[in-house]
Design a protein around this motif. Structure first.
Motif, PDB file in Angstrom:
ATOM      1  N   ASP A 163       8.760 -16.707  -0.591  1.00 60.46           N
ATOM      2  CA  ASP A 163       7.888 -16.352   0.696  1.00 60.46           C
ATOM      3  C   ASP A 163       6.573 -16.425   0.739  1.00 60.46           C
ATOM      4  O   ASP A 163       6.169 -15.727  -0.188  1.00 60.46           O
ATOM      5  N   HIS A 164       5.693 -16.306   1.764  1.00 61.82           N
ATOM      6  CA  HIS A 164       4.484 -16.116   1.910  1.00 61.82           C
ATOM      7  C   HIS A 164       4.683 -14.475   2.196  1.00 61.82           C
ATOM      8  O   HIS A 164       5.588 -14.184   3.177  1.00 61.82           O
ATOM      9  N   PRO A 165       3.562 -13.667   1.793  1.00 64.52           N
ATOM     10  CA  PRO A 165       3.815 -12.355   2.203  1.00 64.52           C
ATOM     11  C   PRO A 165       4.160 -11.929   3.758  1.00 64.52           C
ATOM     12  O   PRO A 165       4.585 -11.030   4.183  1.00 64.52           O
ATOM     13  N   ARG A 166       3.526 -12.992   4.508  1.00 61.18           N
ATOM     14  CA  ARG A 166       3.562 -12.757   5.840  1.00 61.18           C
ATOM     15  C   ARG A 166       4.623 -13.523   6.712  1.00 61.18           C
ATOM     16  O   ARG A 166       4.582 -13.448   7.963  1.00 61.18           O
ATOM     17  N   TRP A 167       5.270 -14.463   6.224  1.00 57.74           N
ATOM     18  CA  TRP A 167       6.159 -15.232   6.811  1.00 57.74           C
ATOM     19  C   TRP A 167       7.260 -15.997   5.681  1.00 57.74           C
ATOM     20  O   TRP A 167       6.743 -16.198   4.539  1.00 57.74           O
ATOM     21  N   THR A 168       8.269 -16.590   6.254  1.00 59.15           N
ATOM     22  CA  THR A 168       9.301 -17.206   5.308  1.00 59.15           C
ATOM     23  C   THR A 168       8.804 -18.454   4.994  1.00 59.15           C
ATOM     24  O   THR A 168       8.135 -19.311   5.687  1.00 59.15           O
ATOM     25  N   TRP A 215      -8.725 -21.200  -1.612  1.00 57.93           N
ATOM     26  CA  TRP A 215      -7.717 -20.157  -0.774  1.00 57.93           C
ATOM     27  C   TRP A 215      -7.231 -19.069  -1.660  1.00 57.93           C
ATOM     28  O   TRP A 215      -7.300 -18.101  -1.282  1.00 57.93           O
ATOM     29  N   GLN A 216      -7.169 -19.517  -2.999  1.00 65.23           N
ATOM     30  CA  GLN A 216      -6.951 -18.175  -3.962  1.00 65.23           C
ATOM     31  C   GLN A 216      -8.306 -17.605  -3.977  1.00 65.23           C
ATOM     32  O   GLN A 216      -7.966 -16.094  -3.928  1.00 65.23           O
ATOM     33  N   GLY A 217      -9.281 -17.760  -3.901  1.00 65.26           N
ATOM     34  CA  GLY A 217     -10.527 -16.959  -3.761  1.00 65.26           C
ATOM     35  C   GLY A 217     -10.342 -16.133  -2.474  1.00 65.26           C
ATOM     36  O   GLY A 217     -11.056 -15.058  -2.634  1.00 65.26           O
ATOM     37  N   ILE A 218     -10.054 -16.490  -1.410  1.00 62.92           N
ATOM     38  CA  ILE A 218     -10.087 -15.823  -0.127  1.00 62.92           C
ATOM     39  C   ILE A 218      -8.954 -14.933  -0.165  1.00 62.92           C
ATOM     40  O   ILE A 218      -9.219 -13.520   0.246  1.00 62.92           O
ATOM     41  N   ALA A 219      -7.690 -15.045  -0.568  1.00 65.31           N
ATOM     42  CA  ALA A 219      -6.507 -13.999  -0.787  1.00 65.31           C
ATOM     43  C   ALA A 219      -5.435 -14.512  -1.796  1.00 65.31           C
ATOM     44  O   ALA A 219      -4.589 -15.042  -1.403  1.00 65.31           O
ATOM     45  N   PRO A 220      -5.971 -13.906  -2.778  1.00 64.21           N
ATOM     46  CA  PRO A 220      -5.216 -14.235  -4.044  1.00 64.21           C
ATOM     47  C   PRO A 220      -3.603 -13.726  -3.927  1.00 64.21           C
ATOM     48  O   PRO A 220      -3.016 -14.363  -4.642  1.00 64.21           O
ATOM     49  N   SER A 230     -18.604 -16.759   8.590  1.00 60.60           N
ATOM     50  CA  SER A 230     -17.488 -17.606   7.665  1.00 60.60           C
ATOM     51  C   SER A 230     -17.095 -16.652   6.501  1.00 60.60           C
ATOM     52  O   SER A 230     -18.057 -16.443   5.742  1.00 60.60           O
ATOM     53  N   TYR A 231     -15.776 -16.588   6.169  1.00 53.71           N
ATOM     54  CA  TYR A 231     -15.469 -15.831   5.334  1.00 53.71           C
ATOM     55  C   TYR A 231     -14.940 -16.807   3.690  1.00 53.71           C
ATOM     56  O   TYR A 231     -14.646 -16.566   2.659  1.00 53.71           O
ATOM     57  N   ILE A 232     -15.405 -18.183   4.021  1.00 51.36           N
ATOM     58  CA  ILE A 232     -15.254 -19.155   2.960  1.00 51.36           C
ATOM     59  C   ILE A 232     -16.507 -19.395   2.238  1.00 51.36           C
ATOM     60  O   ILE A 232     -17.640 -19.661   2.791  1.00 51.36           O
ATOM     61  N   GLN A 233     -16.483 -19.222   0.859  1.00 51.22           N
ATOM     62  CA  GLN A 233     -17.515 -19.824   0.009  1.00 51.22           C
ATOM     63  C   GLN A 233     -17.578 -21.110  -0.035  1.00 51.22           C
ATOM     64  O   GLN A 233     -16.918 -21.787  -0.962  1.00 51.22           O
ATOM     65  N   TRP A 234     -18.672 -21.972   0.569  1.00 55.94           N
ATOM     66  CA  TRP A 234     -18.650 -23.255   0.332  1.00 55.94           C
ATOM     67  C   TRP A 234     -19.198 -23.784  -1.091  1.00 55.94           C
ATOM     68  O   TRP A 234     -20.081 -22.989  -1.423  1.00 55.94           O
ATOM     69  N   PRO A 235     -19.108 -24.962  -1.435  1.00 61.53           N
ATOM     70  CA  PRO A 235     -18.114 -25.966  -0.928  1.00 61.53           C
ATOM     71  C   PRO A 235     -16.620 -25.425  -1.499  1.00 61.53           C
ATOM     72  O   PRO A 235     -16.231 -24.806  -1.901  1.00 61.53           O
ATOM     73  N   TYR A 236     -15.682 -26.276  -0.641  1.00 59.21           N
ATOM     74  CA  TYR A 236     -14.235 -25.992  -0.679  1.00 59.21           C
ATOM     75  C   TYR A 236     -13.968 -26.647  -1.971  1.00 59.21           C
ATOM     76  O   TYR A 236     -14.697 -27.820  -2.381  1.00 59.21           O
ATOM     77  N   GLU A 237     -13.168 -26.022  -2.950  1.00 59.06           N
ATOM     78  CA  GLU A 237     -12.726 -26.495  -4.028  1.00 59.06           C
ATOM     79  C   GLU A 237     -11.545 -26.228  -4.378  1.00 59.06           C
ATOM     80  O   GLU A 237     -10.724 -25.305  -3.855  1.00 59.06           O
ATOM     81  N   GLU A 238     -11.007 -26.908  -5.311  1.00 59.75           N
ATOM     82  CA  GLU A 238      -9.410 -27.201  -5.612  1.00 59.75           C
ATOM     83  C   GLU A 238      -9.247 -27.659  -7.125  1.00 59.75           C
ATOM     84  O   GLU A 238     -10.480 -27.989  -7.710  1.00 59.75           O
TER      85      GLU A 238
END
Ligand SMILES: Nc1nc2c(c(=O)[nH]1)N[C@H]1C(S)=C(S)[C@@H](COP(=O)(O)O)O[C@H]1N2
Ligand SMILES: [Mo]
Length: 337
Positions: A290-295, A271-276, A202-210
């Motif tokens: 747009d998101h860098p990979r889609w509209t 999510w900012q931590g995963i791909a800022p 898993s590439y996520i650093q738990w716990p999920y935070e917002e």
């Protein structure tokens, strides 16, 4: 702070669901007989088609929730003219990575989440810090039904009737100090019941935070949800307590909250931590950025068939611009995505 809530989403007493509909919903919760009574009901409002509650599973709400339900202010906010997403879709197409990364995983795996007893820690820059059990935490507040659009950053969307109360009510109760500038939220961390937290790659650093800016958190549209579709939250939707910020991408809506901290600095978010470069702190729904990979100009409104996709234009701030645009006056939304 003064907030202007425009008529589009204001809470009018006249929007309250007529008693007959309310009672039929209660019957629906109790045993699924409501639809037979449909013909005898007065006309439904735009957003409250009887079919929207068809197939809603009754759930097993704790007693305190049932008691609060009786006093709910139905349709306090609606998404006028837009159909509510069927319960089945809203509960079987989920993002809740603690239970797996496929859309069907949360519905399949979240049964292991233990939501009772549940407590929420409030700490940081507050006058009244503490650990509250959930029942006491929500006791003072009247439930409202808020029918909001939910726009995921992945460009799909739904319309969901949440049950909850403004986060602002809780915040004024715990009394932020003058130093508080942001609110940070944290999801339960429990690898024993959350298989996604056990996965070794898993590439996520738990716990999920917002997190939110304090003025965003205090905005009257910002909701703490404890239910949806006239019942308690299913586990896969973030039981027993989650955040809903309807003008932001869905990932801001953190699920199964165990900690709310008032802080002085902008908090780290998952999510900012995963791909800022792809997911920002603000995450306001914005068809022009747009998101860098889609509209982000369009979205698939679920349910949407593979061969007849239900595509619609994405609205600025997810259609809540009138209410929230003033929060971002002078802010470059291309830089602060
Ligand atoms: N703890 C936690 N909260 C989360 C997520 C998650 O993976 N873990 N996913 C987010 C994302 S990306 C979305 S779109 C919404 C989805 O909410 P729903 O499943 O109720 O539609 O939950 C958000 N909250
Ligand atoms: Mo999302």
């Amino acid at each position: 702070m003064i907030f202007k809530v425009t008529p589009a989403s204001a809470c009018h007493e006249s929007d309250v669901t007529p008693e007959a509909i309310y009672l039929s919903r209660r019957a629906l919760m109790a045993g699924g007989v409501a639809l037979a009574a449909g013909a005898a009901l007065p006309a439904w409002g735009d957003a409250a088609q009887p079919s929207a509650y068809e197939g809603v599973e009754p759930g097993r709400a704790p007693a305190w929730f049932q008691a609060k339900l009786d006093d709910t202010r139905w349709q306090a906010v609606t998404a006028s003219g837009e159909s509510i997403t069927p319960f089945k879709d809203a509960t079987h197409y989920n993002n809740y990575y603690e239970f797996g990364t496929d859309k069907g995983d949360p519905a399949q795996n979240a049964g292991s989440l233990k939501t009772e007893p549940w407590s929420v820690v409030v700490d940081g820059e507050v006058g009244k810090p503490g650990r509250y059990n959930l029942e006491d935490f929500v006791k003072p507040y009247r439930l409202e039904e808020r029918i909001y659009r939910l726009r995921c950053v992945e460009a799909w969307s739904m319309v969901i009737p949440w049950l909850g109360f403004p986060l602002a009510s809780i915040l004024s109760q715990v009394q932020p100090t003058s130093r508080a500038r942001y609110v940070r939220f944290e999801t339960l961390q429990d690898p024993a019941t959350m298989p996604g937290q056990r996965s070794s790659f898993s590439y996520i650093q738990w716990p999920y935070e917002e997190g939110l800016r304090l003025d965003e958190a205090m905005h009257p549209l910002t909701l703490m949800a404890v239910g949806m579709y006239g019942r308690e939250l299913p586990n896969q939707n973030g039981a027993p307590l989650r955040l809903i910020v309807p003008w932001k991408y869905g990932f801001k809506g953190i699920k199964s909250i165990v900690r709310i901290s008032l802080v002085t600095e902008q908090p780290r978010t998952t999510w900012q931590g995963i791909a800022p470069q792809e997911y920002g702190f603000y995450a306001n729904v914005n068809p022009q950025v747009d998101h860098p990979r889609w509209t982000q100009a369009r979205e698939r409104r679920l349910p949407s068939g593979l061969f007849s996709p239900n595509v619609r234009e994405t609205q600025m701030f997810n259609g809540y611009a009138e209410e929230v645009a003033p929060l971002y006056a002078g802010l470059d939304l291309k830089v602060n995505y």
